[in-house]
Design a protein around this motif. Structure first.
Motif, PDB file in Angstrom:
ATOM      1  N   TYR A   1       0.826  -1.204   0.000  1.00  0.00           N
ATOM      2  CA  TYR A   1       0.000   0.000   0.000  1.00  0.00           C
ATOM      3  C   TYR A   1       0.863   1.258   0.000  1.00  0.00           C
ATOM      4  CZ  TYR A   1      -3.371   3.493   1.659  1.00  0.00           C
ATOM      5  OH  TYR A   1      -4.144   4.620   1.787  1.00  0.00           O
ATOM      6  N   LEU A   2       1.879   1.293   0.852  1.00  0.00           N
ATOM      7  CA  LEU A   2       2.740   2.471   0.932  1.00  0.00           C
ATOM      8  C   LEU A   2       3.574   2.640  -0.332  1.00  0.00           C
ATOM      9  CD1 LEU A   2       3.833   2.201   4.671  1.00  0.00           C
ATOM     10  CD2 LEU A   2       2.310   3.917   3.665  1.00  0.00           C
ATOM     11  N   GLN A   3       3.957   1.534  -0.949  1.00  0.00           N
ATOM     12  CA  GLN A   3       4.656   1.637  -2.229  1.00  0.00           C
ATOM     13  C   GLN A   3       3.765   2.277  -3.282  1.00  0.00           C
ATOM     14  OE1 GLN A   3       5.928  -2.488  -2.714  1.00  0.00           O
ATOM     15  NE2 GLN A   3       8.081  -1.901  -2.448  1.00  0.00           N
ATOM     16  N   GLU A   4       2.476   1.898  -3.299  1.00  0.00           N
ATOM     17  CA  GLU A   4       1.523   2.508  -4.232  1.00  0.00           C
ATOM     18  C   GLU A   4       1.427   4.018  -4.035  1.00  0.00           C
ATOM     19  OE1 GLU A   4      -1.971  -0.754  -5.284  1.00  0.00           O
ATOM     20  OE2 GLU A   4      -2.303   0.779  -3.760  1.00  0.00           O
ATOM     21  N   GLN A   5       1.524   4.430  -2.774  1.00  0.00           N
ATOM     22  CA  GLN A   5       1.398   5.842  -2.443  1.00  0.00           C
ATOM     23  C   GLN A   5       2.739   6.574  -2.507  1.00  0.00           C
ATOM     24  OE1 GLN A   5      -1.691   7.123  -1.776  1.00  0.00           O
ATOM     25  NE2 GLN A   5      -2.538   5.077  -2.123  1.00  0.00           N
ATOM     26  N   ASN A   6       3.795   5.870  -2.951  1.00  0.00           N
ATOM     27  CA  ASN A   6       5.156   6.439  -2.942  1.00  0.00           C
ATOM     28  C   ASN A   6       5.513   6.974  -1.556  1.00  0.00           C
ATOM     29  OD1 ASN A   6       5.671   6.017  -5.764  1.00  0.00           O
ATOM     30  ND2 ASN A   6       4.312   7.749  -6.187  1.00  0.00           N
ATOM     31  N   ALA A   7       5.155   6.198  -0.533  1.00  0.00           N
ATOM     32  CA  ALA A   7       5.301   6.659   0.849  1.00  0.00           C
ATOM     33  C   ALA A   7       5.915   5.606   1.763  1.00  0.00           C
ATOM     34  CB  ALA A   7       3.937   7.080   1.397  1.00  0.00           C
ATOM     35  N   LEU A   8       6.623   4.616   1.192  1.00  0.00           N
ATOM     36  CA  LEU A   8       7.227   3.577   2.015  1.00  0.00           C
ATOM     37  C   LEU A   8       8.544   4.096   2.603  1.00  0.00           C
ATOM     38  CD1 LEU A   8       7.205   0.607   3.017  1.00  0.00           C
ATOM     39  CD2 LEU A   8       8.568   0.043   0.986  1.00  0.00           C
ATOM     40  N   PRO A   9       8.657   4.175   3.936  1.00  0.00           N
ATOM     41  CA  PRO A   9       9.906   4.657   4.529  1.00  0.00           C
ATOM     42  C   PRO A   9      10.996   3.597   4.446  1.00  0.00           C
ATOM     43  CG  PRO A   9       8.370   4.023   6.253  1.00  0.00           C
ATOM     44  CD  PRO A   9       7.627   3.887   4.949  1.00  0.00           C
ATOM     45  N   ASP A  10      12.238   4.044   4.562  1.00  0.00           N
ATOM     46  CA  ASP A  10      13.366   3.112   4.532  1.00  0.00           C
ATOM     47  C   ASP A  10      13.411   2.251   5.790  1.00  0.00           C
ATOM     48  OD1 ASP A  10      14.188   4.106   2.071  1.00  0.00           O
ATOM     49  OD2 ASP A  10      15.481   5.625   2.980  1.00  0.00           O
ATOM     50  N   ALA A  11      13.028   2.819   6.924  1.00  0.00           N
ATOM     51  CA  ALA A  11      13.030   2.072   8.184  1.00  0.00           C
ATOM     52  C   ALA A  11      11.754   1.246   8.299  1.00  0.00           C
ATOM     53  CB  ALA A  11      13.147   3.034   9.361  1.00  0.00           C
ATOM     54  N   PRO A  12      11.798   0.113   9.009  1.00  0.00           N
ATOM     55  CA  PRO A  12      10.614  -0.744   9.135  1.00  0.00           C
ATOM     56  C   PRO A  12       9.537  -0.124  10.010  1.00  0.00           C
ATOM     57  CG  PRO A  12      12.382  -1.573  10.522  1.00  0.00           C
ATOM     58  CD  PRO A  12      12.977  -0.468   9.700  1.00  0.00           C
ATOM     59  N   LEU A  13       8.279  -0.361   9.636  1.00  0.00           N
ATOM     60  CA  LEU A  13       7.162   0.068  10.470  1.00  0.00           C
ATOM     61  C   LEU A  13       7.126  -0.744  11.758  1.00  0.00           C
ATOM     62  CD1 LEU A  13       6.312   1.350   7.722  1.00  0.00           C
ATOM     63  CD2 LEU A  13       3.947   0.815   8.343  1.00  0.00           C
ATOM     64  N   VAL A  14       6.540  -0.138  12.799  1.00  0.00           N
ATOM     65  CA  VAL A  14       6.403  -0.775  14.105  1.00  0.00           C
ATOM     66  C   VAL A  14       4.925  -0.820  14.456  1.00  0.00           C
ATOM     67  CG1 VAL A  14       6.943  -0.626  16.567  1.00  0.00           C
ATOM     68  CG2 VAL A  14       8.686  -0.026  14.865  1.00  0.00           C
ATOM     69  N   ALA A  15       4.444  -1.986  14.884  1.00  0.00           N
ATOM     70  CA  ALA A  15       3.038  -2.159  15.264  1.00  0.00           C
ATOM     71  C   ALA A  15       2.911  -2.338  16.762  1.00  0.00           C
ATOM     72  CB  ALA A  15       2.434  -3.364  14.551  1.00  0.00           C
ATOM     73  N   MET A  16       1.841  -1.765  17.331  1.00  0.00           N
ATOM     74  CA  MET A  16       1.468  -2.085  18.709  1.00  0.00           C
ATOM     75  C   MET A  16       0.549  -3.290  18.664  1.00  0.00           C
ATOM     76  SD  MET A  16      -0.842  -2.103  21.329  1.00  0.00           S
ATOM     77  CE  MET A  16      -2.153  -0.915  21.336  1.00  0.00           C
ATOM     78  N   VAL A  17       0.890  -4.339  19.424  1.00  0.00           N
ATOM     79  CA  VAL A  17       0.202  -5.619  19.327  1.00  0.00           C
ATOM     80  C   VAL A  17      -0.132  -6.141  20.723  1.00  0.00           C
ATOM     81  CG1 VAL A  17       0.298  -7.963  18.415  1.00  0.00           C
ATOM     82  CG2 VAL A  17       1.565  -6.139  17.262  1.00  0.00           C
ATOM     83  N   PRO A  18      -1.412  -6.253  21.090  1.00  0.00           N
ATOM     84  CA  PRO A  18      -1.761  -6.967  22.326  1.00  0.00           C
ATOM     85  C   PRO A  18      -1.466  -8.457  22.146  1.00  0.00           C
ATOM     86  CG  PRO A  18      -3.558  -5.554  21.570  1.00  0.00           C
ATOM     87  CD  PRO A  18      -2.586  -5.663  20.441  1.00  0.00           C
ATOM     88  N   VAL A  19      -0.771  -9.063  23.107  1.00  0.00           N
ATOM     89  CA  VAL A  19      -0.384 -10.475  22.999  1.00  0.00           C
ATOM     90  C   VAL A  19      -0.590 -11.179  24.326  1.00  0.00           C
ATOM     91  CG1 VAL A  19       1.342 -10.080  21.197  1.00  0.00           C
ATOM     92  CG2 VAL A  19       2.024  -9.970  23.596  1.00  0.00           C
ATOM     93  N   SER A  20      -0.720 -12.488  24.257  1.00  0.00           N
ATOM     94  CA  SER A  20      -0.693 -13.313  25.455  1.00  0.00           C
ATOM     95  C   SER A  20       0.755 -13.487  25.900  1.00  0.00           C
ATOM     96  CB  SER A  20      -1.321 -14.679  25.172  1.00  0.00           C
ATOM     97  OG  SER A  20      -1.109 -15.557  26.265  1.00  0.00           O
ATOM     98  N   LEU A  21       1.001 -13.297  27.190  1.00  0.00           N
ATOM     99  CA  LEU A  21       2.336 -13.467  27.750  1.00  0.00           C
ATOM    100  C   LEU A  21       2.486 -14.822  28.429  1.00  0.00           C
ATOM    101  CD1 LEU A  21       2.777  -9.902  29.285  1.00  0.00           C
ATOM    102  CD2 LEU A  21       3.522 -10.749  27.050  1.00  0.00           C
ATOM    103  N   ARG A  22       1.573 -15.727  28.147  1.00  0.00           N
ATOM    104  CA  ARG A  22       1.565 -17.040  28.772  1.00  0.00           C
ATOM    105  C   ARG A  22       2.630 -17.945  28.156  1.00  0.00           C
ATOM    106  NH1 ARG A  22      -2.506 -18.358  31.899  1.00  0.00           N
ATOM    107  NH2 ARG A  22      -4.080 -16.985  31.033  1.00  0.00           N
TER     108      ARG A  22
END
Length: 462
Positions: free
Chosen positions: A281-302
């Motif tokens: 999607y970001l490539q289509e918009q000519n908006a992909l940054p060089d650094a990787p995106l970071v996601a906030m993710v709720p996870v189980s810590l079990r």
């Protein structure tokens, strides 16, 4: 008068025309065999017969001393059900696209604070006589996970059951009592907004573990910390209009990729799908940054040893989405390493400290309301991706089979895109919400999700 809790007041005080603070859910139903043309009308007539409203569905903020608001609750004794429950029909040919355009408009409008803070829509006119139910409720009343669970309680595993249940009349379930810190933190961590509201409460548990956290995060360098994400088109001030998109994928496809890929989880595959889609999607918009995106993710810590233990152990990690990596297999490997490394840090901490650290991770979002902060500061992370466990067997509503159950969450300044998904029997149902101005052509992300899954299948030979 019942006082509004500090956690709930966050969502009222933070709401504006640009920032509606409700969560929504779209249920798509297939009518039973032999259902006549009046099936949906009969459903509506049965729904309006339920006029016994639970307290949650009678609440709205009271005005105290002639002008003070957001301090206490008032409960309506006479709820106007004709206002809250609305029957709608799509114009022919009633495409899913038309349904999602309707939900986009409704999801972007504020709830009336002079009435109980919820609305429900019964929508007909879809092909094959399918129909939909869209419900939205203010986050100060129910968080996203609680709203999904309540919606599931209106359904049945028996396709022959004829009773119609509605969420506003269902009594609350009895729950075992827990200590205040654990219950408050778990409720806070159930959704993004809940995490924000609980940050202040949870941070109190952080002080005793400051040295441990500093060693884990700064010395061992295992933990992904806020403010290391690149600036993207998603991390901007948002407007009030919304666009939603929704689609389902067979869970078996994701499981086959997991089996072929090695030490990764189903959630890692989901994150890799989203990462690949965001990259395209970001490539289509000519908006992909060089650094990787970071996601906030709720996870189980079990841990595996705790898999069958009771209680909750949920945290919030930041995951490197490796969007700078072109190869889908290598991207999945990087995502798996990121989630394992971050979860390892949390697993070595006592539960309360792990929950407090989770709150610390997302606490910078509270700065989004500070003038100039979003425009000038690096984002704490780029996107929220939440995977919520749902029903594991088919569900029905007066014989109508639940085909899709799509969650729609909240977007904020600095977070113009939210991806939430729910497991539904043998599918994963994705619900995407974006700021209509900041995230153009949101529906293209659905095609990119499919393409990303195909790339993963080819990469691992699934």
């Amino acid at each position: 008068m019942q006082l509004i809790s500090p956690v709930d007041s966050v969502f009222l005080l933070g709401e504006s025309r640009e920032h509606p603070m409700h969560v929504g859910g779209l249920q798509l139903f297939e009518p039973p065999a032999g259902a006549g043309p009046d099936f949906v009308r009969d459903l509506h007539e049965q729904m309006v017969a339920y006029t016994d409203f639970q307290p949650t569905f009678r609440k709205h903020p009271a005005t105290v001393l002639g002008g003070i608001v957001d301090l206490g609750w008032t409960l309506d004794d006479d709820v106007d059900l004709d206002y809250h429950l609305r029957r709608s029909a799509l114009p022919r040919p009633g495409r899913i696209r038309d349904l999602l355009e309707l939900i986009s408009r409704v999801h972007g409008t504020l709830l009336d604070r002079h009435r109980p803070l919820w609305e429900a829509y019964l929508i007909e006119g879809l092909p094959d006589d399918r129909f939909a139910v869209y419900t939205k409720v203010h986050h100060c009343l129910l968080d996203g996970v609680s709203a999904l669970r309540l919606a599931e309680r209106t359904l049945s595993t028996d396709p022959e059951e004829t009773e119609v249940r509605v969420p506003w009349s269902l009594p609350p379930r009895e729950r075992p009592k827990r200590s205040l810190p654990a219950s408050a933190a778990n409720r806070a961590l159930s959704t993004l907004g809940g995490t924000l509201g609980g940050a202040a409460e949870s941070l109190a548990g952080l002080a005793p573990s400051a040295l441990t956290l500093a060693r884990a995060a700064l010395v061992e360098q295992q933990l992904t910390l806020p403010f290391r994400a690149p600036k993207t088109m998603f991390n901007v001030k948002i407007g009030g209009a919304r666009r939603v998109a929704a689609q389902s994928w067979p869970l078996e496809r994701i499981r086959r990729v997991k089996a072929a890929a090695g030490p990764v989880t189903v959630n890692d595959i989901v994150l890799a799908m989203c990462a690949g889609a965001l990259r395209m999607y970001l490539q289509e918009q000519n908006a992909l940054p060089d650094a990787p995106l970071v996601a906030m993710v709720p996870v189980s810590l079990r841990t595996e040893a705790e898999a069958n233990a009771g209680g909750n152990q949920v945290g919030t990690i930041l995951c490197n989405l490796a969007t700078d990596v072109e190869d889908a297999g290598a991207r999945l490997t990087a995502i798996g390493e990121s989630t394992r490394g971050n979860k390892k840090v949390f697993s070595e901490l006592p539960r309360l400290q792990a929950l407090a650290l989770s709150a610390l991770m997302i606490a910078p979002l509270g700065l989004g309301s500070v003038p100039g902060f979003v425009a000038s500061a690096p984002p704490p992370f780029n996107v929220v991706i939440s995977n919520v466990p749902g029903p594991s067997q088919p569900l029905y509503w007066q014989g109508a089979r639940l085909g899709g159950h799509y969650p729609f969450s909240i977007v904020l300044d600095g977070l113009a895109l939210n991806i939430t998904l729910v497991s539904n029997n043998d599918h994963l149902d994705f619900g995407l919400v974006g700021c209509r101005r900041s995230v153009p052509h949101l529906q293209r992300l659905l095609n990119h999700l499919e393409d990303a899954l195909k790339d993963l299948e080819r990469a691992v030979g699934a």
